[in-house]
Design an enzyme around this catalytic site. Structure first.
Site, PDB file in Angstrom:
ATOM      1  N   CYS A 116       0.854  -1.186   0.000  1.00 53.76           N
ATOM      2  CA  CYS A 116       0.000   0.000   0.000  1.00 53.76           C
ATOM      3  C   CYS A 116       0.891   1.236   0.000  1.00 53.76           C
ATOM      4  O   CYS A 116       2.102   1.129   0.155  1.00 53.76           O
ATOM      5  CB  CYS A 116      -0.920   0.001   1.218  1.00 53.76           C
ATOM      6  SG  CYS A 116      -2.360   1.067   0.984  1.00 53.76           S
ATOM      7  N   CYS A 118      -0.124   4.289   1.788  1.00 52.40           N
ATOM      8  CA  CYS A 118      -0.481   5.297   2.798  1.00 52.40           C
ATOM      9  C   CYS A 118       0.627   5.618   3.807  1.00 52.40           C
ATOM     10  O   CYS A 118       0.820   6.772   4.165  1.00 52.40           O
ATOM     11  CB  CYS A 118      -1.776   4.930   3.499  1.00 52.40           C
ATOM     12  SG  CYS A 118      -1.813   3.268   4.156  1.00 52.40           S
ATOM     13  N   CYS A 126      -3.847   6.065   0.327  1.00 48.01           N
ATOM     14  CA  CYS A 126      -3.412   4.797  -0.270  1.00 48.01           C
ATOM     15  C   CYS A 126      -3.209   4.924  -1.775  1.00 48.01           C
ATOM     16  O   CYS A 126      -2.803   3.969  -2.433  1.00 48.01           O
ATOM     17  CB  CYS A 126      -4.441   3.702   0.005  1.00 48.01           C
ATOM     18  SG  CYS A 126      -4.840   3.519   1.754  1.00 48.01           S
ATOM     19  N   LYS A 192     -12.403  -4.716   1.742  1.00 54.73           N
ATOM     20  CA  LYS A 192     -11.850  -3.881   2.812  1.00 54.73           C
ATOM     21  C   LYS A 192     -12.761  -2.668   2.983  1.00 54.73           C
ATOM     22  O   LYS A 192     -12.932  -1.868   2.056  1.00 54.73           O
ATOM     23  CB  LYS A 192     -10.437  -3.436   2.437  1.00 54.73           C
ATOM     24  CG  LYS A 192      -9.835  -2.491   3.464  1.00 54.73           C
ATOM     25  CD  LYS A 192      -8.369  -2.239   3.198  1.00 54.73           C
ATOM     26  CE  LYS A 192      -7.820  -1.210   4.164  1.00 54.73           C
ATOM     27  NZ  LYS A 192      -6.404  -0.960   3.966  1.00 54.73           N
ATOM     28  N   GLU A 230     -16.365  -7.374  -5.486  1.00 50.46           N
ATOM     29  CA  GLU A 230     -14.919  -7.135  -5.338  1.00 50.46           C
ATOM     30  C   GLU A 230     -14.155  -8.464  -5.349  1.00 50.46           C
ATOM     31  O   GLU A 230     -13.092  -8.580  -5.961  1.00 50.46           O
ATOM     32  CB  GLU A 230     -14.630  -6.419  -4.010  1.00 50.46           C
ATOM     33  CG  GLU A 230     -14.966  -4.937  -3.998  1.00 50.46           C
ATOM     34  CD  GLU A 230     -13.887  -4.089  -4.667  1.00 50.46           C
ATOM     35  OE1 GLU A 230     -12.958  -4.649  -5.274  1.00 50.46           O
ATOM     36  OE2 GLU A 230     -13.995  -2.851  -4.599  1.00 50.46           O
ATOM     37  N   LYS A 245     -11.988  -7.589   5.703  1.00 50.56           N
ATOM     38  CA  LYS A 245     -11.394  -6.739   6.740  1.00 50.56           C
ATOM     39  C   LYS A 245     -12.314  -5.559   7.024  1.00 50.56           C
ATOM     40  O   LYS A 245     -12.717  -4.905   6.063  1.00 50.56           O
ATOM     41  CB  LYS A 245     -10.041  -6.255   6.231  1.00 50.56           C
ATOM     42  CG  LYS A 245      -9.354  -5.296   7.156  1.00 50.56           C
ATOM     43  CD  LYS A 245      -8.113  -4.755   6.493  1.00 50.56           C
ATOM     44  CE  LYS A 245      -7.605  -3.604   7.343  1.00 50.56           C
ATOM     45  NZ  LYS A 245      -6.549  -2.901   6.713  1.00 50.56           N
ATOM     46  N   SER A 271      -6.961  -3.474  14.199  1.00 50.36           N
ATOM     47  CA  SER A 271      -6.431  -2.830  15.406  1.00 50.36           C
ATOM     48  C   SER A 271      -7.517  -2.390  16.391  1.00 50.36           C
ATOM     49  O   SER A 271      -7.365  -2.559  17.603  1.00 50.36           O
ATOM     50  CB  SER A 271      -5.569  -1.635  15.011  1.00 50.36           C
ATOM     51  OG  SER A 271      -6.307  -0.738  14.204  1.00 50.36           O
ATOM     52  N   TYR A 309      -3.520  -9.596  15.937  1.00 51.06           N
ATOM     53  CA  TYR A 309      -2.466  -9.180  16.864  1.00 51.06           C
ATOM     54  C   TYR A 309      -2.426 -10.098  18.086  1.00 51.06           C
ATOM     55  O   TYR A 309      -1.487 -10.070  18.856  1.00 51.06           O
ATOM     56  CB  TYR A 309      -2.680  -7.720  17.285  1.00 51.06           C
ATOM     57  CG  TYR A 309      -2.738  -6.796  16.076  1.00 51.06           C
ATOM     58  CD1 TYR A 309      -1.575  -6.411  15.430  1.00 51.06           C
ATOM     59  CD2 TYR A 309      -3.960  -6.349  15.563  1.00 51.06           C
ATOM     60  CE1 TYR A 309      -1.607  -5.605  14.311  1.00 51.06           C
ATOM     61  CE2 TYR A 309      -4.016  -5.535  14.441  1.00 51.06           C
ATOM     62  CZ  TYR A 309      -2.836  -5.167  13.819  1.00 51.06           C
ATOM     63  OH  TYR A 309      -2.873  -4.381  12.703  1.00 51.06           O
TER      64      TYR A 309
END
Ligand code: PBG
Length: 322
Positions: A116, A118, A126, A192, A230, A245, A271, A309
């Site tokens: 990406c 960004c 992005c 996404k 998509e 996501k 996150s 994570y």
């Protein structure tokens, strides 16, 4: 009389009839690499996650391995940012160095890179814009191709485009094939969403957009059919794995994707989802089994790959609750 509780009498029976379980084969652990030396700094917005400098990987990769981790997803926080994201495709960029380092330490560790712009662009977007109003798709795709190729050259096993530009999977597949990287696979961030749950990541990756938001390229949070469109496009363009996501709040999308497509489905517990659960557990509002439950739910809904994570805690969680 039909008594479902008969099959819940004891742990052995429950184990026999359990339909879903988690294993360390299922998970990918995302890490953040930064410039500097000797850096291992806790990320304020993501407790128990760290910014790591490349030299620290010597030690950390061993720790990840001891925790059962077999796959890493690499995010970079580069030394410099500019208009065309040059640090994203610099062969000595932060991600490229991290990939080489990890492969040097442990050639069996599966290395996946986020592709990406960004983190590497001065405006935090992005993509490249024409006069800040319209996406310059051609220029963006050209840069993304260079980024993916530089990751493959560094030794990445898999690239994961997360930009949401139309046609990027096909373009990346072509450049990889044309350059002798037919064996490098593509895990596409296919569905996404323009989610509010990326906030802690953007602080960690220093990628908050300086103007506007990501709604011109990430999906509308109300859409489900569009996610299938998509994904179908990414299948046609040559994706090997399709990703949804965020994950926790999008289990319906995971389920639908799993029913519709024959490719492996990955889901990214992002996150904000991590922070929400982590802080609730640390604050004593939920017990630790909630972490396990959150990951199991993602798998039960149809994802065979879970990006989280919490991956570095999963081995211990499986021993306790699996
Ligand atoms: C880069 C990227 C983002 C995430 C993964 N890749 C941020 C974004 O799209 O703003 C989010 C991951 C997370 O929140 O854990 N485009």
């Amino acid at each position: 009389m039909n008594r479902p509780t008969r099959l819940r009498n004891n742990g052995v029976i429950r184990g026999l009839v359990r339909e879903t379980s988690l294993s360390m084969d299922d998970v990918i652990y995302p890490i953040f690499v930064v410039e500097g030396e000797g850096v291992k700094r806790e990320i304020p917005s993501m407790k128990n996650q760290f910014h790591l400098s490349v030299d620290m990987l010597d030690e950390e990769v061993g720790v990840f391995k001891s925790k059962g981790i077999k796959s890493l997803l690499i995010f970079g926080t580069p030394g410099y940012k500019d208009h065309k994201a040059s640090s994203a495709f610099d062969c000595d960029g932060i991600v490229q160095r991290a990939v080489r380092k990890i492969k040097e330490i442990d050639s069996e560790m599966l290395v996946i890179t986020d592709v990406c712009l960004c983190q590497y662009k001065d405006d935090g977007h992005c993509c490249v814009y024409h006069k800040n109003i319209q996406i310059d798709r051609e220029t963006t795709l050209e840069i993304l191709r260079q980024v993916a190729l530089s990751h493959a050259l560094a030794g990445a096993d898999m690239v994961a485009p997360s930009d949401m530009m139309d046609g990027r999977v096909g373009h990346i597949r072509k450049v990889l094939d044309d350059s002798g990287f037919e064996h490098v696979s593509i895990m596409s961030y296919s569905a996404k969403y323009a989610s509010s749950f990326y906030g802690p990541f953007r602080e960690a990756a220093h990628s908050v957009p300086s103007f506007g938001d990501r709604k011109m390229y990430q999906m509308d949070i109300g859409n489900s059919k569009e996610a299938m469109k998509e994904m179908a496009l990414d299948v046609m363009e040559g994706a090997d794995i399709l990703m949804v996501k965020p994950a926790q709040l999008y289990l319906d999308i995971i389920k639908k994707a799993e029913e519709r497509f024959d490719l492996p489905i990955a889901a990214y517990q992002v996150s904000g989802e991590y922070a929400m659960i982590y802080n609730a557990v640390e604050g004593g509002y939920l017990d630790r089994r909630a972490i396990y439950e959150s990951l199991l739910a993602i798998k039960r809904s149809g994802a065979s790959i879970v990006i989280s994570y919490f991956a570095k805690e999963l081995k211990a969680l499986i021993e306790l609750y699996g």
